[in-house]
Design an enzyme around this catalytic site. Sequence first.
Site, mmCIF file in Angstrom:
data_model
loop_
_atom_site.group_PDB
_atom_site.id
_atom_site.type_symbol
_atom_site.label_atom_id
_atom_site.label_comp_id
_atom_site.label_asym_id
_atom_site.label_seq_id
_atom_site.Cartn_x
_atom_site.Cartn_y
_atom_site.Cartn_z
ATOM 1 N N GLU A 1 -9.567 2.474 -2.961
ATOM 2 C CA GLU A 1 -9.380 1.423 -1.962
ATOM 3 C C GLU A 1 -7.877 1.288 -1.777
ATOM 4 O O GLU A 1 -7.185 0.699 -2.608
ATOM 5 C CB GLU A 1 -10.014 0.111 -2.433
ATOM 6 C CG GLU A 1 -10.307 -0.876 -1.298
ATOM 7 C CD GLU A 1 -9.146 -1.781 -0.976
ATOM 8 O OE1 GLU A 1 -8.330 -1.393 -0.109
ATOM 9 O OE2 GLU A 1 -9.057 -2.853 -1.571
ATOM 10 N N CYS B 1 -4.560 -6.083 1.559
ATOM 11 C CA CYS B 1 -4.868 -4.807 2.207
ATOM 12 C C CYS B 1 -5.706 -5.008 3.460
ATOM 13 O O CYS B 1 -5.514 -4.342 4.473
ATOM 14 C CB CYS B 1 -5.629 -3.890 1.243
ATOM 15 S SG CYS B 1 -4.733 -3.450 -0.253
#
Length: 460
Positions: free
Chosen positions: A232, A266
């Site tokens: 990720e 993010c």
Amino acid sequence: MTSASTFATINPATEEPIESFSYFTPKETEDVVARAEKSYQSFRKGSVYQRAQLFSNLAASLRKKKDRIATVITTEMGKIPVDAKAEIEKCALEADWYAEHGPRMFADAPAATGKAEAYVSYLPLGPILAIMPWNLPIWQLTRMAVPTILAGNVVLVKHSPNTQRSSLEFEHAMLEAGFPEGVFQNLILKTEDIVNVINDSRVRGASVTGSVRAGSAVASEAGKVIKSTIMELGGSDAFIVCKDADIPKAVVAGITSRFSNAGQVCLAAKRFILVEEIADKFEKLFVEAAKKIKVGDPTDPSTQMGPMARVDLRNSLHKQVEESVAKGAQVLCGGKLPEGKGAFYTPTVLSGVAPGMPAFDEETFGPVAAIVRVPNIEAAVDAANASEFGLSGNIWTSDIAAARKIARDLDTGGVFINGFTATNPRVPVGGVKNSGYGRELSHFGAHAFVNPQTVWIESL
């Protein structure tokens, strides 16, 4: 005082040292890995219902320790206390959710094969290495560790050095919840020493949340030794605003998404792609709201945004802003380095952003919003996809049917219509392209590190 074998955490609001830690020696690392392997051999044999109960205990432990852990988070990386406490509560909710729903995800799954009996068992793999970032120091841990451990695996964490105490606090919460020693352990390692852990035959996989560079390095090393990985990585999420959108609501959501946690998320909206008809209105309201955000001491209850996590990160972000301006972007607010100590950066809005500028091409991991104007929705989709990243995206429109179709054209791991991106254990999270691969949360995350073993039984 630090040396080659030690490091110190630094308060980003004051630039004063908090605490010193020593990197593990090879023997200490071996002891941790050996303990993980020994613990795994017994832990995996327990029932998933027993493990689920431990996660109910963990939720209670996190809530009991919420104020203490939140204070550590605020001190180590600058998150304001209300958000730090919300992060802990979110972790507790995830633990509760998997405690209730997780066991069904690991039940043997029968397969229709005709006369033979067949089923699939979801078996754990062993010790799994987690390389975790500083921006959500406890949530990132639980997001990876809860489903992974519920499967019967054990977890070794190499956390970001500047949030080392946060990770140690989580380890204490796990022990307090009743997890055996060795099920969750911190590895306090230098970056160059991680490869030795990846190459250890007892370690069966790795999960990375972090930069593209870190993910690529770990994936490369793990690939050499044929080990499962989940990545990720970075994001430059597009926030598309159509001409029929509810502009005031979109502005409120955009401000929250871009500037929460000092923009260090993010999955945050980073590129605001506006259809021309509404661009002036959105931009005006957005800039007005950004200017009102109070930046300052994160321990002050009136502060809405604290410092960034480190001064070097703040300086790198400012360089991205300066380079974007040099290539034609206009600063509508912010965009200057504040005087004084601390990793503070004023909420910044750039207009006229286009491909070729860092604010468009790169991940801006801090409180900088890039406004991109386009003539129509087709151009908006093209702009959204013109990125090396594909983590998430947002669409604001009153035409839900059209939004569903647009969502299928966005090359991202998630699409949020008339809302900002959020993570929830009920649905998977992850990306495509340079945002990584694999998924966390939901049953996808539960099965990220398992052996789906086929059992086929012929009748005699």
